[in-house]
Design a protein around this motif. Structure first.
Motif, PDB file in Angstrom:
ATOM      1  N   ASP A  34       3.923   1.483  -1.241  1.00  0.00           N
ATOM      2  CA  ASP A  34       4.513   1.582  -2.581  1.00  0.00           C
ATOM      3  C   ASP A  34       3.506   2.130  -3.588  1.00  0.00           C
ATOM      4  O   ASP A  34       3.845   2.958  -4.441  1.00  0.00           O
ATOM      5  CB  ASP A  34       5.010   0.219  -3.060  1.00  0.00           C
ATOM      6  N   ALA A  35       2.262   1.680  -3.488  1.00  0.00           N
ATOM      7  CA  ALA A  35       1.229   2.161  -4.402  1.00  0.00           C
ATOM      8  C   ALA A  35       0.963   3.649  -4.184  1.00  0.00           C
ATOM      9  O   ALA A  35       0.797   4.403  -5.142  1.00  0.00           O
ATOM     10  CB  ALA A  35      -0.052   1.357  -4.213  1.00  0.00           C
ATOM     11  N   ALA A  36       0.944   4.074  -2.937  1.00  0.00           N
ATOM     12  CA  ALA A  36       0.744   5.496  -2.644  1.00  0.00           C
ATOM     13  C   ALA A  36       1.903   6.325  -3.179  1.00  0.00           C
ATOM     14  O   ALA A  36       1.716   7.421  -3.719  1.00  0.00           O
ATOM     15  CB  ALA A  36       0.584   5.708  -1.146  1.00  0.00           C
ATOM     16  N   HIS A  37       3.112   5.796  -3.045  1.00  0.00           N
ATOM     17  CA  HIS A  37       4.291   6.500  -3.570  1.00  0.00           C
ATOM     18  C   HIS A  37       4.214   6.623  -5.086  1.00  0.00           C
ATOM     19  O   HIS A  37       4.516   7.681  -5.655  1.00  0.00           O
ATOM     20  CB  HIS A  37       5.551   5.734  -3.152  1.00  0.00           C
ATOM     21  N   ASP A  38       3.812   5.566  -5.755  1.00  0.00           N
ATOM     22  CA  ASP A  38       3.675   5.602  -7.214  1.00  0.00           C
ATOM     23  C   ASP A  38       2.595   6.577  -7.658  1.00  0.00           C
ATOM     24  O   ASP A  38       2.774   7.304  -8.638  1.00  0.00           O
ATOM     25  CB  ASP A  38       3.370   4.212  -7.764  1.00  0.00           C
ATOM     26  N   ARG A  39       1.469   6.607  -6.950  1.00  0.00           N
ATOM     27  CA  ARG A  39       0.400   7.556  -7.291  1.00  0.00           C
ATOM     28  C   ARG A  39       0.880   8.991  -7.136  1.00  0.00           C
ATOM     29  O   ARG A  39       0.599   9.849  -7.967  1.00  0.00           O
ATOM     30  CB  ARG A  39      -0.825   7.320  -6.414  1.00  0.00           C
ATOM     31  N   LEU A  40       1.626   9.256  -6.074  1.00  0.00           N
ATOM     32  CA  LEU A  40       2.147  10.601  -5.861  1.00  0.00           C
ATOM     33  C   LEU A  40       3.132  10.982  -6.954  1.00  0.00           C
ATOM     34  O   LEU A  40       3.087  12.093  -7.483  1.00  0.00           O
ATOM     35  CB  LEU A  40       2.822  10.691  -4.483  1.00  0.00           C
ATOM     36  N   GLN A  95       0.828  -1.203   0.000  1.00  0.00           N
ATOM     37  CA  GLN A  95       0.000   0.000   0.000  1.00  0.00           C
ATOM     38  C   GLN A  95       0.866   1.258   0.000  1.00  0.00           C
ATOM     39  O   GLN A  95       0.552   2.238  -0.683  1.00  0.00           O
ATOM     40  CB  GLN A  95      -0.932  -0.003   1.201  1.00  0.00           C
ATOM     41  N   ARG A 141       3.198   9.900 -10.014  1.00  0.00           N
ATOM     42  CA  ARG A 141       2.481  10.142 -11.268  1.00  0.00           C
ATOM     43  C   ARG A 141       1.715  11.451 -11.240  1.00  0.00           C
ATOM     44  O   ARG A 141       1.512  12.078 -12.279  1.00  0.00           O
ATOM     45  CB  ARG A 141       1.523   8.982 -11.548  1.00  0.00           C
ATOM     46  N   SER A 142       1.274  11.880 -10.059  1.00  0.00           N
ATOM     47  CA  SER A 142       0.461  13.086  -9.987  1.00  0.00           C
ATOM     48  C   SER A 142       1.306  14.358 -10.079  1.00  0.00           C
ATOM     49  O   SER A 142       0.797  15.406 -10.457  1.00  0.00           O
ATOM     50  CB  SER A 142      -0.348  13.111  -8.689  1.00  0.00           C
TER      51      SER A 142
END
Length: 56
Positions: free
Chosen positions: A23-29, A21, A31-32
């Motif tokens: 890692d996914a939050a880091h990736d979303r950030l 979770q 990309r944003s």
């Protein structure tokens, strides 16, 4: 520490799930956020002007 193997496996699963979770939050950030381009519009324009000048 752990009463049985099921508790141990569940604790491993929970820690791994929380890492996924994060890692996914880091990736979303990532990309944003706006990406900075290596070359701006003017530098690309100057670069193409230099190549046309060299061809003449």
């Amino acid at each position: 520490m752990f009463g049985n193997d099921a508790e141990f496996l569940l604790s491993i699963h929970r820690s791994h799930a929380s890492e996924l979770q994060a890692d996914a939050a880091h990736d979303r950030l990532a990309r944003s956020l706006a990406r900075r381009h290596a070359h701006g519009w003017l530098s690309r324009r100057r670069h193409t002007a230099r190549t046309t000048d060299a061809r003449r």
